[in-house]
Design a protein around this motif. Structure first.
Motif, mmCIF file in Angstrom:
data_model
loop_
_atom_site.group_PDB
_atom_site.id
_atom_site.type_symbol
_atom_site.label_atom_id
_atom_site.label_comp_id
_atom_site.label_asym_id
_atom_site.label_seq_id
_atom_site.Cartn_x
_atom_site.Cartn_y
_atom_site.Cartn_z
ATOM 1 N N PRO A 1 0.845 -1.207 0.000
ATOM 2 C CA PRO A 1 0.000 0.000 0.000
ATOM 3 C C PRO A 1 0.873 1.247 0.000
ATOM 4 O O PRO A 1 1.965 1.248 0.564
ATOM 5 C CB PRO A 1 -0.769 -0.117 1.330
ATOM 6 C CG PRO A 1 0.096 -0.981 2.209
ATOM 7 C CD PRO A 1 0.814 -1.923 1.286
ATOM 8 N N ASN B 1 1.103 2.329 5.004
ATOM 9 C CA ASN B 1 2.473 1.863 4.747
ATOM 10 C C ASN B 1 3.371 2.257 5.917
ATOM 11 O O ASN B 1 3.327 3.389 6.396
ATOM 12 C CB ASN B 1 3.018 2.437 3.438
ATOM 13 C CG ASN B 1 4.288 1.704 3.023
ATOM 14 O OD1 ASN B 1 5.301 1.730 3.715
ATOM 15 N ND2 ASN B 1 4.200 1.015 1.900
ATOM 16 N N LEU B 2 4.188 1.319 6.340
ATOM 17 C CA LEU B 2 5.044 1.565 7.509
ATOM 18 C C LEU B 2 6.051 2.686 7.275
ATOM 19 O O LEU B 2 6.514 3.314 8.221
ATOM 20 C CB LEU B 2 5.755 0.273 7.908
ATOM 21 C CG LEU B 2 4.874 -0.583 8.822
ATOM 22 C CD1 LEU B 2 5.229 -2.059 8.716
ATOM 23 C CD2 LEU B 2 4.995 -0.112 10.266
ATOM 24 N N LYS C 1 10.839 -2.280 -3.655
ATOM 25 C CA LYS C 1 10.644 -3.495 -2.850
ATOM 26 C C LYS C 1 11.351 -4.673 -3.492
ATOM 27 O O LYS C 1 11.130 -4.988 -4.657
ATOM 28 C CB LYS C 1 9.165 -3.851 -2.809
ATOM 29 C CG LYS C 1 8.275 -3.336 -1.714
ATOM 30 C CD LYS C 1 8.743 -3.303 -0.347
ATOM 31 C CE LYS C 1 8.575 -4.508 0.504
ATOM 32 N NZ LYS C 1 8.992 -4.250 1.922
ATOM 33 N N VAL D 1 6.548 -9.456 0.355
ATOM 34 C CA VAL D 1 5.626 -8.828 1.308
ATOM 35 C C VAL D 1 4.856 -9.902 2.084
ATOM 36 O O VAL D 1 4.502 -10.944 1.521
ATOM 37 C CB VAL D 1 4.649 -7.904 0.541
ATOM 38 C CG1 VAL D 1 3.597 -7.306 1.462
ATOM 39 C CG2 VAL D 1 5.427 -6.789 -0.158
ATOM 40 N N ALA E 1 5.813 -11.998 4.372
ATOM 41 C CA ALA E 1 6.583 -13.218 4.113
ATOM 42 C C ALA E 1 7.363 -13.713 5.322
ATOM 43 O O ALA E 1 8.131 -14.663 5.208
ATOM 44 C CB ALA E 1 7.547 -12.958 2.954
ATOM 45 N N GLY E 2 7.230 -13.029 6.472
ATOM 46 C CA GLY E 2 7.990 -13.440 7.659
ATOM 47 C C GLY E 2 9.417 -12.937 7.652
ATOM 48 O O GLY E 2 10.238 -13.355 8.465
ATOM 49 N N LEU E 3 9.726 -12.000 6.740
ATOM 50 C CA LEU E 3 11.094 -11.484 6.617
ATOM 51 C C LEU E 3 11.223 -10.048 7.143
ATOM 52 O O LEU E 3 12.278 -9.433 7.005
ATOM 53 C CB LEU E 3 11.547 -11.542 5.142
ATOM 54 C CG LEU E 3 11.599 -12.944 4.523
ATOM 55 C CD1 LEU E 3 11.903 -12.859 3.024
ATOM 56 C CD2 LEU E 3 12.651 -13.813 5.222
ATOM 57 N N GLY F 1 8.292 -4.787 5.946
ATOM 58 C CA GLY F 1 7.717 -3.491 6.321
ATOM 59 C C GLY F 1 8.484 -2.864 7.484
ATOM 60 O O GLY F 1 8.718 -1.649 7.513
ATOM 61 N N SER F 2 8.905 -3.695 8.417
ATOM 62 C CA SER F 2 9.618 -3.194 9.604
ATOM 63 C C SER F 2 10.987 -2.634 9.233
ATOM 64 O O SER F 2 11.422 -1.617 9.771
ATOM 65 C CB SER F 2 9.792 -4.315 10.630
ATOM 66 O OG SER F 2 8.535 -4.824 11.003
ATOM 67 N N ASP G 1 11.777 -1.353 6.358
ATOM 68 C CA ASP G 1 11.520 -0.083 5.663
ATOM 69 C C ASP G 1 11.262 1.034 6.675
ATOM 70 O O ASP G 1 11.704 2.173 6.496
ATOM 71 C CB ASP G 1 10.304 -0.203 4.734
ATOM 72 C CG ASP G 1 10.531 -1.183 3.601
ATOM 73 O OD1 ASP G 1 11.684 -1.527 3.321
ATOM 74 O OD2 ASP G 1 9.517 -1.621 2.994
ATOM 75 N N ASP H 1 9.398 -5.661 15.453
ATOM 76 C CA ASP H 1 10.666 -5.979 14.784
ATOM 77 C C ASP H 1 11.481 -4.728 14.448
ATOM 78 O O ASP H 1 12.655 -4.838 14.093
ATOM 79 C CB ASP H 1 10.407 -6.713 13.451
ATOM 80 C CG ASP H 1 10.042 -8.173 13.658
ATOM 81 O OD1 ASP H 1 10.382 -8.717 14.723
ATOM 82 O OD2 ASP H 1 9.434 -8.750 12.742
ATOM 83 N N THR I 1 0.361 -12.343 9.794
ATOM 84 C CA THR I 1 1.013 -12.622 11.079
ATOM 85 C C THR I 1 -0.035 -12.868 12.162
ATOM 86 O O THR I 1 0.087 -13.816 12.953
ATOM 87 C CB THR I 1 1.913 -11.421 11.463
ATOM 88 O OG1 THR I 1 2.862 -11.233 10.414
ATOM 89 C CG2 THR I 1 2.635 -11.645 12.776
ATOM 90 N N SER J 1 6.420 -15.635 10.957
ATOM 91 C CA SER J 1 5.092 -16.209 10.770
ATOM 92 C C SER J 1 4.914 -16.733 9.341
ATOM 93 O O SER J 1 3.803 -17.042 8.932
ATOM 94 C CB SER J 1 4.027 -15.168 11.106
ATOM 95 O OG SER J 1 4.262 -13.985 10.379
HETATM 96 P P1 ATP Z 1 5.620 -9.079 10.270
HETATM 97 O O1 ATP Z 1 6.211 -10.427 10.565
HETATM 98 O O2 ATP Z 1 6.399 -7.916 10.862
HETATM 99 O O3 ATP Z 1 4.147 -8.977 10.476
HETATM 100 P P2 ATP Z 1 6.158 -9.658 7.515
HETATM 101 O O4 ATP Z 1 7.609 -9.594 7.329
HETATM 102 O O5 ATP Z 1 5.559 -11.007 7.515
HETATM 103 O O6 ATP Z 1 5.797 -8.815 8.766
HETATM 104 P P3 ATP Z 1 5.602 -7.371 5.820
HETATM 105 O O7 ATP Z 1 6.290 -7.520 4.508
HETATM 106 O O8 ATP Z 1 6.160 -6.424 6.791
HETATM 107 O O9 ATP Z 1 5.413 -8.816 6.441
HETATM 108 O O10 ATP Z 1 4.064 -7.030 5.489
HETATM 109 C C1 ATP Z 1 3.027 -7.159 6.418
HETATM 110 C C2 ATP Z 1 1.867 -6.256 5.977
HETATM 111 O O11 ATP Z 1 2.249 -4.903 6.140
HETATM 112 C C3 ATP Z 1 1.483 -6.432 4.519
HETATM 113 O O12 ATP Z 1 0.211 -6.979 4.445
HETATM 114 C C4 ATP Z 1 1.533 -5.033 3.907
HETATM 115 O O13 ATP Z 1 0.329 -4.660 3.276
HETATM 116 C C5 ATP Z 1 1.780 -4.087 5.069
HETATM 117 N N1 ATP Z 1 2.845 -3.104 4.806
HETATM 118 C C6 ATP Z 1 2.846 -1.838 5.230
HETATM 119 N N2 ATP Z 1 3.975 -1.215 4.864
HETATM 120 C C7 ATP Z 1 4.730 -2.092 4.193
HETATM 121 C C8 ATP Z 1 6.004 -2.022 3.561
HETATM 122 N N3 ATP Z 1 6.726 -0.899 3.561
HETATM 123 N N4 ATP Z 1 6.482 -3.143 2.987
HETATM 124 C C9 ATP Z 1 5.760 -4.284 3.005
HETATM 125 N N5 ATP Z 1 4.539 -4.392 3.570
HETATM 126 C C10 ATP Z 1 4.010 -3.310 4.155
#
Ligand code: ATP
Length: 303
Positions: A73, A78-79, A103, A107, A109-111, A114-115, A117, A148, A188, A260
């Motif tokens: 988003p 968006n973070l 990116k 997204v 993906a447990g990696l 967003g955090s 970024d 995270d 998550t 997750s």
């Molecule tokens: P976490 O384990 O911290 O929940 P993750 O690594 O599994 O996160 P992210 O890629 O951080 O997953 O994405 C989680 C959700 O955050 C997504 O559904 C996405 O829409 C939202 N999101 C907000 N900002 C971002 C960003 N900058 N990059 C990716 N996803 C984002």
């Protein structure tokens, strides 16, 4: 409170910054129990890896975000924008920024995409705005954005407790890994929602991993991988078991899910070995990367 003009003079006039924001994996993730606030108490070993998003941050009058990936988003959820707004509020700086997010980390993906970024936004904007904050002050803003985010301000490898935000750095070892993502995201919250008391453990897995890292033996690290959340994810998403089996069949010393999910990773003997495994595992909609662990910062300012 200093105005922006005074602050920018002090910052040396930087107007455009390029940052790389590295992903993380969880070498171990244990759920210890459920807290009164409804969240789970976890113990985890978090490791930064060299698969990174790229952010370009430029000085601007208003805050705006462009992102290259269609599944991210670009609105206030968006973070990156949340981090920028949180920093404006905490610092009293009333400025904008034009942020372009390229990116590369998958997204949801447990990696920690967003955090990382969010952490890169905090690092970039404090530099652009000439804020000379002690790390603890930035970490306070970070933790309000996500559990995270404080890890990414530090990088390397750390043990995380609480909800993962209480960090203790540990001795790491250079590892070569293969990441495999199925091209399907997992929420998550939904994965944590499936945790039952039968999946709780006592933190012993984290201690075993810390000892394995200290031994510097990839095979011992591989034998110590563990993730309680796999017991929730694997029955729902059969790709998790399939990706792990493919990694092991291709020669990985051990494999586990990160966070997750649904990304899984395998431990290789060397980076060349990781590239061989990657070539053998790549198929269909799976995306694969051979990566190295990072011992230093997860967020790097490139220009
Ligand atoms: P976490 O384990 O911290 O929940 P993750 O690594 O599994 O996160 P992210 O890629 O951080 O997953 O994405 C989680 C959700 O955050 C997504 O559904 C996405 O829409 C939202 N999101 C907000 N900002 C971002 C960003 N900058 N990059 C990716 N996803 C984002």
């Amino acid at each position: 409170m200093l105005g922006f003009d005074a602050l920018s003079k002090r910052s040396g006039g930087a107007r455009r910054l390029v940052l790389s924001a590295a992903a993380k994996i969880n070498l171990v993730l244990e759920v210890l129990g459920k807290r009164a606030d409804g969240y789970h108490e976890i113990a985890t070993v978090i490791q930064a890896v060299d698969l990174s998003d790229r952010l370009v941050i430029e000085d601007a009058e208003v805050l705006e975000l462009r992102a290259t990936a269609p599944d991210v988003p670009t609105d206030g959820t968006n973070l990156v924008l949340r981090a920028a707004r949180a920093l404006c509020e905490a610092s009293g700086v009333n400025r904008g920024a034009r942020i372009t997010l390229d990116k590369r980390v998958p997204v949801a993906a447990g990696l920690g995409g967003g955090s990382t970024d969010a952490a890169a936004t905090l690092v970039g904007l404090t530099r652009l705005w000439g804020l000379r904050w002690p790390p603890a002050r930035l970490a306070e803003v970070a933790v309000a954005l996500g559990m995270d985010v404080p890890f990414f301000l530090r990088g390397g490898v750390a043990v995380g407790t609480g909800r993962g935000e209480r960090l203790e750095p540990v001795v790491g070892t250079a590892l070569a890994l293969v990441l495999v993502n199925p091209g399907v995201g997992a929420s998550t919250a939904a994965i944590y929602g499936g945790v039952t008391p039968a999946m709780y453990s006592d933190g012993g897995g984290v201690h075993r991993m810390v000892a394995a890292l200290r031994s510097r033996r990839p095979a011992r690290v591989a034998a110590s991988l563990a993730n309680a959340l796999e017991r929730v994810a694997a029955p729902q998403y059969r790709q998790v078991g399939q990706m792990e089996a493919a990694l092991l069949a291709a020669g990985a010393l051990g494999a586990a899910m990160s966070g997750s999910g649904l990304t899984v990773f395998g431990v290789a003997r060397s980076f060349d070995h990781a590239r061989q495994i990657r070539a053998r595992v790549t198929r269909g909609s799976w995306r694969c990367w051979a990566v190295r662990t990072l011992s230093g910062p997860a967020i790097r300012v490139r220009a």
